[in-house]
Design a protein around this motif. Sequence first.
Motif, PDB file in Angstrom:
ATOM      1  N   TRP A 219      -1.417  19.323   8.799  1.00 17.56           N
ATOM      2  CA  TRP A 219      -0.866  20.354   7.920  1.00 17.56           C
ATOM      3  C   TRP A 219       0.492  20.799   8.423  1.00 17.56           C
ATOM      4  CZ3 TRP A 219      -1.215  24.462  11.418  1.00 17.56           C
ATOM      5  CH2 TRP A 219      -2.368  24.561  12.211  1.00 17.56           C
TER       6      TRP A 219
ATOM      7  N   GLU B  32      -6.876  15.629  10.846  1.00 13.12           N
ATOM      8  CA  GLU B  32      -6.339  16.649   9.941  1.00 13.12           C
ATOM      9  C   GLU B  32      -4.850  16.803  10.192  1.00 13.12           C
ATOM     10  OE1 GLU B  32      -8.819  19.819  11.332  1.00 13.12           O
ATOM     11  OE2 GLU B  32      -7.248  20.666  12.607  1.00 13.12           O
TER      12      GLU B  32
ATOM     13  N   ARG C 207       4.165  29.932   4.399  1.00 10.16           N
ATOM     14  CA  ARG C 207       2.919  29.470   3.786  1.00 10.16           C
ATOM     15  C   ARG C 207       3.046  28.075   3.194  1.00 10.16           C
ATOM     16  NH1 ARG C 207       0.177  34.990   1.380  1.00 10.16           N
ATOM     17  NH2 ARG C 207       0.266  36.076   3.372  1.00 10.16           N
TER      18      ARG C 207
ATOM     19  N   ALA D 119      -1.276  32.531  -1.271  1.00  9.76           N
ATOM     20  CA  ALA D 119      -2.482  32.662  -0.451  1.00  9.76           C
ATOM     21  C   ALA D 119      -3.517  31.587  -0.780  1.00  9.76           C
ATOM     22  CB  ALA D 119      -3.097  34.041  -0.648  1.00  9.76           C
ATOM     23  N   TYR D 120      -3.304  30.848  -1.868  1.00  3.79           N
ATOM     24  CA  TYR D 120      -4.342  29.949  -2.361  1.00  3.79           C
ATOM     25  C   TYR D 120      -3.854  28.503  -2.391  1.00  3.79           C
ATOM     26  CZ  TYR D 120      -5.574  34.588  -3.972  1.00  3.79           C
ATOM     27  OH  TYR D 120      -5.807  35.932  -4.030  1.00  3.79           O
ATOM     28  N   ARG D 121      -4.728  27.578  -2.027  1.00  4.54           N
ATOM     29  CA  ARG D 121      -4.355  26.157  -2.065  1.00  4.54           C
ATOM     30  C   ARG D 121      -5.593  25.318  -1.823  1.00  4.54           C
ATOM     31  NH1 ARG D 121      -3.785  27.886   3.142  1.00  4.54           N
ATOM     32  NH2 ARG D 121      -3.995  26.381   4.854  1.00  4.54           N
ATOM     33  N   MET D 122      -5.487  24.007  -2.074  1.00  2.00           N
ATOM     34  CA  MET D 122      -6.515  23.051  -1.686  1.00  2.00           C
ATOM     35  C   MET D 122      -6.394  22.840  -0.189  1.00  2.00           C
ATOM     36  SD  MET D 122      -7.877  22.358  -4.612  1.00  2.00           S
ATOM     37  CE  MET D 122      -8.999  21.101  -4.041  1.00  2.00           C
ATOM     38  N   ILE D 123      -7.497  22.704   0.525  1.00  2.00           N
ATOM     39  CA  ILE D 123      -7.421  22.449   1.957  1.00  2.00           C
ATOM     40  C   ILE D 123      -8.131  21.175   2.390  1.00  2.00           C
ATOM     41  CG2 ILE D 123      -7.053  24.856   2.621  1.00  2.00           C
ATOM     42  CD1 ILE D 123     -10.000  25.009   3.366  1.00  2.00           C
TER      43      ILE D 123
ATOM     44  N   GLY E 124     -12.079  20.316   8.485  1.00  2.00           N
ATOM     45  CA  GLY E 124     -10.789  20.635   9.074  1.00  2.00           C
ATOM     46  C   GLY E 124     -10.662  22.078   9.521  1.00  2.00           C
ATOM     47  N   THR E 125      -9.723  22.279  10.442  1.00  2.00           N
ATOM     48  CA  THR E 125      -9.303  23.615  10.845  1.00  2.00           C
ATOM     49  C   THR E 125      -8.008  23.915  10.118  1.00  2.00           C
ATOM     50  OG1 THR E 125     -10.314  23.419  13.022  1.00  2.00           O
ATOM     51  CG2 THR E 125      -8.567  25.047  12.775  1.00  2.00           C
ATOM     52  N   HIS E 126      -7.972  25.046   9.417  1.00  2.00           N
ATOM     53  CA  HIS E 126      -6.824  25.344   8.567  1.00  2.00           C
ATOM     54  C   HIS E 126      -6.370  26.778   8.739  1.00  2.00           C
ATOM     55  CE1 HIS E 126      -7.437  21.577   6.393  1.00  2.00           C
ATOM     56  NE2 HIS E 126      -8.720  21.859   6.378  1.00  2.00           N
ATOM     57  N   LEU E 127      -5.100  27.002   8.452  1.00  2.00           N
ATOM     58  CA  LEU E 127      -4.570  28.353   8.411  1.00  2.00           C
ATOM     59  C   LEU E 127      -5.027  29.036   7.125  1.00  2.00           C
ATOM     60  CD1 LEU E 127      -0.994  27.504   9.648  1.00  2.00           C
ATOM     61  CD2 LEU E 127      -2.503  29.125  10.774  1.00  2.00           C
TER      62      LEU E 127
ATOM     63  N   ILE F  58       3.573  29.135  16.355  1.00  2.00           N
ATOM     64  CA  ILE F  58       2.827  29.113  15.101  1.00  2.00           C
ATOM     65  C   ILE F  58       1.843  30.270  15.162  1.00  2.00           C
ATOM     66  CG2 ILE F  58       1.247  27.776  13.662  1.00  2.00           C
ATOM     67  CD1 ILE F  58       2.432  25.283  15.157  1.00  2.00           C
TER      68      ILE F  58
ATOM     69  N   ILE G 156      -1.400  19.359   3.039  1.00  2.00           N
ATOM     70  CA  ILE G 156      -2.506  19.117   3.960  1.00  2.00           C
ATOM     71  C   ILE G 156      -3.120  17.744   3.705  1.00  2.00           C
ATOM     72  CG2 ILE G 156      -3.135  21.550   4.200  1.00  2.00           C
ATOM     73  CD1 ILE G 156      -5.307  19.320   2.045  1.00  2.00           C
TER      74      ILE G 156
ATOM     75  N   TYR H 125      -4.206  32.419   4.729  1.00  2.00           N
ATOM     76  CA  TYR H 125      -3.221  33.469   4.472  1.00  2.00           C
ATOM     77  C   TYR H 125      -3.856  34.557   3.610  1.00  2.00           C
ATOM     78  CZ  TYR H 125      -0.346  29.417   5.634  1.00  2.00           C
ATOM     79  OH  TYR H 125       0.184  28.302   6.248  1.00  2.00           O
ATOM     80  N   ARG H 126      -3.431  35.766   3.855  1.00  2.00           N
ATOM     81  CA  ARG H 126      -3.957  36.877   3.072  1.00  2.00           C
ATOM     82  C   ARG H 126      -3.178  37.024   1.780  1.00  2.00           C
ATOM     83  NH1 ARG H 126      -4.174  41.222   7.895  1.00  2.00           N
ATOM     84  NH2 ARG H 126      -2.029  40.478   8.074  1.00  2.00           N
TER      85      ARG H 126
ATOM     86  N   THR I 227     -12.362  27.084  10.620  1.00  2.00           N
ATOM     87  CA  THR I 227     -12.833  25.702  10.556  1.00  2.00           C
ATOM     88  C   THR I 227     -13.946  25.610   9.525  1.00  2.00           C
ATOM     89  OG1 THR I 227     -12.271  25.386  12.881  1.00  2.00           O
ATOM     90  CG2 THR I 227     -13.734  23.764  11.892  1.00  2.00           C
TER      91      THR I 227
ATOM     92  N   ARG J  90     -10.585  27.498  15.978  1.00  2.00           N
ATOM     93  CA  ARG J  90     -10.737  26.044  16.096  1.00  2.00           C
ATOM     94  C   ARG J  90     -11.992  25.795  16.918  1.00  2.00           C
ATOM     95  NH1 ARG J  90      -6.857  22.083  15.341  1.00  2.00           N
ATOM     96  NH2 ARG J  90      -5.139  23.587  15.293  1.00  2.00           N
TER      97      ARG J  90
ATOM     98  N   LEU K 177      -6.814  31.177  11.836  1.00  2.00           N
ATOM     99  CA  LEU K 177      -7.429  29.857  11.710  1.00  2.00           C
ATOM    100  C   LEU K 177      -8.909  29.970  11.389  1.00  2.00           C
ATOM    101  CD1 LEU K 177      -5.953  27.778  14.694  1.00  2.00           C
ATOM    102  CD2 LEU K 177      -5.433  27.531  12.270  1.00  2.00           C
TER     103      LEU K 177
ATOM    104  N   ARG L 201     -12.871  13.477  12.628  1.00  2.00           N
ATOM    105  CA  ARG L 201     -11.946  13.761  11.547  1.00  2.00           C
ATOM    106  C   ARG L 201     -10.514  13.660  12.066  1.00  2.00           C
ATOM    107  NH1 ARG L 201     -12.975  19.108  13.422  1.00  2.00           N
ATOM    108  NH2 ARG L 201     -11.164  20.503  13.431  1.00  2.00           N
TER     109      ARG L 201
END
Lengths: 230, 367
Positions: free
Chosen positions: B179, B177, B43, A50-54, A99-102, A201, B47, A104-105, A207, A145, A205, B175
């Motif tokens: 992923w 992006e 997951r 569930a965790y990461r750099m974005i 950025g717009t990113h996914l 997908i 990115i 996760y729970r 932003t 987004r 999402l 920007r």
Amino acid sequence: MTDTIGRVIRSVAPGTVSTSNRFASKRPLSAGATQLLLTSNLNHLASESAYRMIATVPGFDNILNGPATTTFSSPTLDTFDWRPRHGGITPAPSSQCLGTHLVYRRGTAEPSTPAWPKAVLRARIETPGSGLDYIGSVFAVTAGRTSTVTNAKFTAVNTPGTGWKDLEITVQLDETTCAPTTTSPMLGAPTSGVPGITEPIVGFLSTFWCAFYSTSGKVQAVAITVSLEP
Amino acid sequence: MSTEALIPDPALLSYALTRTGATVRGAHAINAATSANVCALGRPAKIAVVQGLGGSNTVHVGYVRSHASIKVLAVAWYYYPDPDVFSTTNRTIDVKMTLSDAAANTITSPSTRIPRGLDGTAITAMHGYVSLGDESFLGAIGYFDLDDVATVLTDTSWDLKFEWTRSGGNVSLMRIELWECPRSAVNDADVHGALTGPLNPGNPILAGTVSTRGYERIARTIEGAVACNRALLNATWPADTTAGIPRTGSATFTAFTGMLEGGTTPWPWRIRPWVVYDPNSASGEEARVRYFYQVTGGGTAAVRINTGATASPFDTTGLTSATWAWSVWKTVRIPTNGTGRIATVTFEGKTTAGTLYVAGIQLESVT
């Protein structure tokens, strides 16, 4: 259940013909150690996933724009100038969409930990030369987004003092910041016909945005990183 | 080939069901397969975000595919209209991509593998008078078929080159992006992914193989979950030696001009490594780094990364390219014992002659 071990336990590669391969054919499939290893590894990976750099961007080494409003003791989204930095405006605004990113729970249930991660922005900031002045910073998150920060959930701070300091701003994500989305992507650009469609997908999402101002003189906000964390 | 939908959230796996003496049931295998599938397929974590640009320029982003069962890469770019609300001049803008790998294989625009809008197709930008002033617009979003691209780019280390062009005025790139996209289906023809249907009650519980149903397939899928490692730092600057990007002409390691606080203190980048095998460890988790660089004046340069791990610093040496190029990968370690598991990395450089310029840093975990 709790991720109690906190790491993946190494084992021989699947498919290895070895008595050390717990899952090899003709080996007894037992409860106990084998299932414990599997459960532990998967609980840990489910939590970590569930965790990461974005986002990691250089930031702004020349912030000259002031607050967009005359009062800024408790900055809000409107206190910041969200116009383009490279749009020929003087002084140049200091805002950036990250950025717009996914999102996760979290994969495991723990009573005191929210299912959604928190978004954390870190940067290195140079404060104004006078302790009476500030560098204003804001970190904002919008659902889906989006093209502006309208209706964003945000955290804003004024940092006084002199010299360089660490900046850390957190926004706890929740259902108001994460929009469910389904997209049917088309792949590539064929010379005739329509592009092929692949799996949809599906996800949530968000932003992410940041902006800065100075109440006196040049300041900086650099080495900007954003991560999703527990 | 058989497929089924990917359940998007991991199952809750209870240790109470796994104690010695408990009967191993189908539910164990199904829950394990479900969780493994989510972590391996649902997951991905590679990115990159490119900060805004004004005039026409070029940036390079490094990318390495997580694993062969991740199939799609999404790339999008956004722009700001010209803020002049009285301007009625039509401005055209475009982003053109070129993909290449470390073996010099290349895919250039236009290509059936590069989506429209990322292949240099010019669009007319919105005028400022239709914008709220702070409103951005989507330039294009495209999806790459990674299997198809990989038939050309056979080396796993890719370079994604973006050339941003505007016809005039103050339209600006907001920007870029990119992923990796999560899967929504499990396919037993893929390298990773365990179908849960064959594990239902009534079916035998098997060891199976890494390519068929059973526990070996679940274990192979867990390998895919481990392979979904993180992009820890993917910073880019314009590939332009006149743009004030990080640079140094020092003969000894020193912080880069354009990436220092003042004096000789380099910028600290604070990142959160993911933990697979080494929690709370000063020696840290394994990672690797490479740099997009250029050396003028015939010098031989080196870049140093300080991570704070026991074995830090780590030097990438022998950099001699006089044109923009990616360095080789350098194996490093990122400590996992920091407060909140945050690690701080800094960079320094040196060169025997001329000037070393850096326009990209790609740091990723490799466990």
